[in-house]
Design a protein around this motif. Structure first.
Motif, mmCIF file in Angstrom:
data_model
loop_
_atom_site.group_PDB
_atom_site.id
_atom_site.type_symbol
_atom_site.label_atom_id
_atom_site.label_comp_id
_atom_site.label_asym_id
_atom_site.label_seq_id
_atom_site.Cartn_x
_atom_site.Cartn_y
_atom_site.Cartn_z
ATOM 1 N N ALA A 1 0.817 -1.217 0.000
ATOM 2 C CA ALA A 1 0.000 0.000 0.000
ATOM 3 C C ALA A 1 0.847 1.262 0.000
ATOM 4 O O ALA A 1 0.336 2.342 -0.305
ATOM 5 C CB ALA A 1 -0.927 -0.009 1.217
ATOM 6 N N VAL A 2 2.130 1.146 0.337
ATOM 7 C CA VAL A 2 2.976 2.339 0.425
ATOM 8 C C VAL A 2 3.706 2.644 -0.884
ATOM 9 O O VAL A 2 4.374 3.660 -0.991
ATOM 10 C CB VAL A 2 4.010 2.213 1.571
ATOM 11 C CG1 VAL A 2 3.306 2.086 2.905
ATOM 12 C CG2 VAL A 2 4.943 1.022 1.343
ATOM 13 N N ALA A 3 3.600 1.745 -1.870
ATOM 14 C CA ALA A 3 4.212 2.022 -3.170
ATOM 15 C C ALA A 3 3.588 3.284 -3.763
ATOM 16 O O ALA A 3 2.370 3.461 -3.714
ATOM 17 C CB ALA A 3 4.009 0.840 -4.112
ATOM 18 N N THR A 4 4.405 4.162 -4.302
ATOM 19 C CA THR A 4 3.897 5.445 -4.784
ATOM 20 C C THR A 4 4.696 5.937 -5.973
ATOM 21 O O THR A 4 5.921 5.770 -6.028
ATOM 22 C CB THR A 4 3.938 6.506 -3.670
ATOM 23 O OG1 THR A 4 3.619 7.785 -4.231
ATOM 24 C CG2 THR A 4 5.304 6.587 -3.011
ATOM 25 N N THR A 5 3.993 6.547 -6.913
ATOM 26 C CA THR A 5 4.672 7.131 -8.070
ATOM 27 C C THR A 5 5.468 8.373 -7.695
ATOM 28 O O THR A 5 6.271 8.856 -8.499
ATOM 29 C CB THR A 5 3.655 7.496 -9.167
ATOM 30 O OG1 THR A 5 2.694 8.416 -8.631
ATOM 31 C CG2 THR A 5 2.939 6.254 -9.676
ATOM 32 N N SER A 6 5.265 8.904 -6.493
ATOM 33 C CA SER A 6 6.027 10.079 -6.058
ATOM 34 C C SER A 6 7.525 9.805 -6.041
ATOM 35 O O SER A 6 8.334 10.728 -6.134
ATOM 36 C CB SER A 6 5.584 10.514 -4.657
ATOM 37 O OG SER A 6 4.234 10.901 -4.648
ATOM 38 N N GLY B 1 14.598 4.771 -4.639
ATOM 39 C CA GLY B 1 13.196 4.405 -4.791
ATOM 40 C C GLY B 1 12.341 4.845 -3.634
ATOM 41 O O GLY B 1 11.149 4.519 -3.585
ATOM 42 N N CYS B 2 12.917 5.612 -2.691
ATOM 43 C CA CYS B 2 12.200 6.029 -1.480
ATOM 44 C C CYS B 2 12.243 7.535 -1.260
ATOM 45 O O CYS B 2 12.023 8.010 -0.142
ATOM 46 C CB CYS B 2 12.793 5.321 -0.253
ATOM 47 S SG CYS B 2 12.682 3.523 -0.294
ATOM 48 N N GLY C 1 8.445 8.639 4.121
ATOM 49 C CA GLY C 1 8.607 7.974 5.414
ATOM 50 C C GLY C 1 7.992 6.592 5.480
ATOM 51 O O GLY C 1 8.624 5.642 5.981
ATOM 52 N N GLU C 2 6.753 6.417 5.002
ATOM 53 C CA GLU C 2 6.095 5.113 5.087
ATOM 54 C C GLU C 2 6.819 4.076 4.229
ATOM 55 O O GLU C 2 6.921 2.907 4.609
ATOM 56 C CB GLU C 2 4.639 5.231 4.654
ATOM 57 C CG GLU C 2 3.764 6.026 5.623
ATOM 58 C CD GLU C 2 2.318 6.041 5.186
ATOM 59 O OE1 GLU C 2 2.031 5.646 4.037
ATOM 60 O OE2 GLU C 2 1.460 6.447 5.997
ATOM 61 N N LEU C 3 7.331 4.513 3.090
ATOM 62 C CA LEU C 3 8.062 3.595 2.218
ATOM 63 C C LEU C 3 9.401 3.208 2.843
ATOM 64 O O LEU C 3 9.810 2.035 2.787
ATOM 65 C CB LEU C 3 8.268 4.249 0.855
ATOM 66 C CG LEU C 3 8.782 3.372 -0.287
ATOM 67 C CD1 LEU C 3 7.961 2.110 -0.442
ATOM 68 C CD2 LEU C 3 8.809 4.172 -1.587
ATOM 69 N N LEU C 4 10.076 4.159 3.459
ATOM 70 C CA LEU C 4 11.321 3.846 4.165
ATOM 71 C C LEU C 4 11.079 2.813 5.249
ATOM 72 O O LEU C 4 11.852 1.858 5.417
ATOM 73 C CB LEU C 4 11.909 5.110 4.794
ATOM 74 C CG LEU C 4 12.589 6.134 3.888
ATOM 75 C CD1 LEU C 4 13.038 7.329 4.710
ATOM 76 C CD2 LEU C 4 13.775 5.524 3.153
#
Length: 452
Positions: A112-117, A174-175, A185-188
């Motif tokens: 759920a934390v994967a993001t195109t940002s 990628g983070c 932060g959530e991806l880290l």
């Protein structure tokens, strides 16, 4: 004034001494040291030792007793190590092309934390996937870790005693949000990232040289500044763009990388051909990179007895245009060297087309990298692109770009226009007509998602 540029590549280390005109007056390259236990893994301490030896050698040859004013390094984008309180590496640096984190990358992509940002979709090459692999397979490593250092930034951190991360390298993990330029932060947390050091933009001062062989030899003094560099491909592109601001770059080396910059932020979806990252100098906008492995396909043919070097030294590519497929298309195996080179060039053309669709201006194409020394290959590429290819007389723009960042960090911006000349390789008209028809019929993409 004498500044030093360093390029920590996958295959080679390069060091160059550059004077106030921007001219390289001494350059040398050696193979990048690899650890004995894992031949693919890089040994950070051995790399520092090798670089120090090259710097001292170069300074001794051309320094004339003047200590270096500044030093900066460019290099590989994703490799790094956990270090302890003394900045000693706790394990070898896993190389970007190592595939051990393939499962972890898939897990991150599906989370759920994967993001195109982040600008880049997580795969096995990304630092974030390597962090998760280390958490799952070597958890004890993190109990002794002070922070993570990239392989490219590691020598500068050792020389100054200051941990940091170059911003262009942060955006290769990628983070890192390439639009807002902050950590995700959530991806880290999901990736199990270790503590991360301060992020510095290219050209920012890291600190002074505080000790070690560079001081002892006289190559540096405590007034010699160490300046943040970054990812080798955008650093090399910054040299070319200082000559032609709208240049698009085709870097042909161990990996083939195409590069351009746009003020738009096309981050609402992942692009199968491009990743987005922080540019070296632009305060706004993003850099676009298309990256694919190039040399592995060539090495397979070389192992079968093909004399690749002799082939590329020919004044003109032998053979006739063929119905080749892009190198990333696995539906049809490549059977000879010309078809491999055609396939790589078709892939690069696809990537340039995708860049245009996200706002990169259709500027002139400049080639760099070791393979750009082959005139026959550049004529083939120009014919497939349907456009001339320009080549600077400076064959090592990444190491020169690092030296220019070193000068910029101490407030001595160098204008290199007087020391750079350009050669232009034109397409073969007959080949270009064939390739353009072939490409438009079979491979041209109509949108950034790759749908035809």
């Amino acid at each position: 004034m004498l500044v030093c540029g360093i390029d920590i590549g996958t295959t080679n280390l390069k060091v160059s001494m550059v004077d106030q005109s921007g001219r390289s007056i001494w350059t040398r390259a050696i193979p990048t040291p690899r650890g004995s236990a894992d031949r693919a893994a890089a040994d950070p301490k051995a790399i520092v030792n090798a670089i120090e030896g090259l710097v001292i050698e170069g300074w001794g040859a051309v320094g004339q007793g003047r200590p270096l004013a500044a030093i900066s390094a460019a290099g590989v984008g994703e490799d790094g190590v956990c270090v302890d309180d003394r900045l000693m590496p706790l394990a070898p640096a896993i190389p970007w092309f190592d595939r051990r984190a393939t499962e972890q990358a898939a897990l991150i992509r599906s989370s759920a934390v994967a993001t195109t940002s982040a600008g880049i979709e997580m795969d096995h090459t990304r630092t974030g996937a390597k962090w998760l692999w280390l958490r799952q397979n070597e958890p004890q490593l993190f109990s002794r870790t002070r922070c993570w250092l990239t392989l490219t930034d590691y020598p500068a951190a050792v020389w100054t005693g200051r941990p940091f991360m170059s911003e262009t390298l942060a955006s290769r993990t990628g983070c890192y949000a390439v639009g807002t330029r902050v950590w995700l932060g959530e991806l880290l947390e999901f990736c199990g990232a270790p503590m991360l050091p301060t992020v510095l933009r290219a050209g920012e001062i890291v600190g002074e040289v505080i000790g070690g062989p560079l001081l002892e030899s006289g190559a540096a003094t405590r007034q010699t500044l160490v300046v943040a560099g970054g990812h080798d491909h955008p650093v090399a592109a910054s040299v070319i763009q200082s000559v032609e601001p709208l240049a698009r770059v085709d870097s042909i080396g161990t990996a083939n990388v195409v590069y351009g910059e746009t003020l738009l932020l096309p981050l609402d979806t992942f692009d199968p051909f491009l990743s987005f990252m922080v540019p070296v100098r632009a305060p706004v906008g993003v850099a676009c990179l298309g990256v694919f492995e190039f040399s592995s396909a060539v090495q397979t043919l070389q192992a079968d007895g093909v004399d690749v070097g002799a082939f590329l030294k020919l004044p003109r590519m032998p053979g006739k245009p063929s119905a080749a497929r892009p190198l990333l298309d696995t539906r049809e195996p490549t059977r000879n060297l010309r078809s491999v080179l055609e396939g790589a060039s078709l892939t690069s053309r696809q990537m340039f087309d995708h860049m245009c669709s996200v706002g990169v201006k259709d500027g002139p194409i400049y080639a760099t990298g070791g393979w750009s020394r082959s005139r026959s290959l550049l004529e083939l590429r120009a014919s497939i692109y349907g456009a001339p290819i320009h080549v600077l007389n400076e064959g090592e723009p990444a190491v020169i770009g690092a030296a220019l960042l070193a000068a910029e960090g101490i407030g001595k911006a160098i204008d290199i226009s007087g020391s750079i000349t350009t050669e232009t390789i034109e397409p073969d008209a007959e080949w270009a007509a064939y390739y353009d028809d072939h490409y438009r019929k079979h491979f041209q993409k109509r949108d950034v998602l790759g749908r035809v």
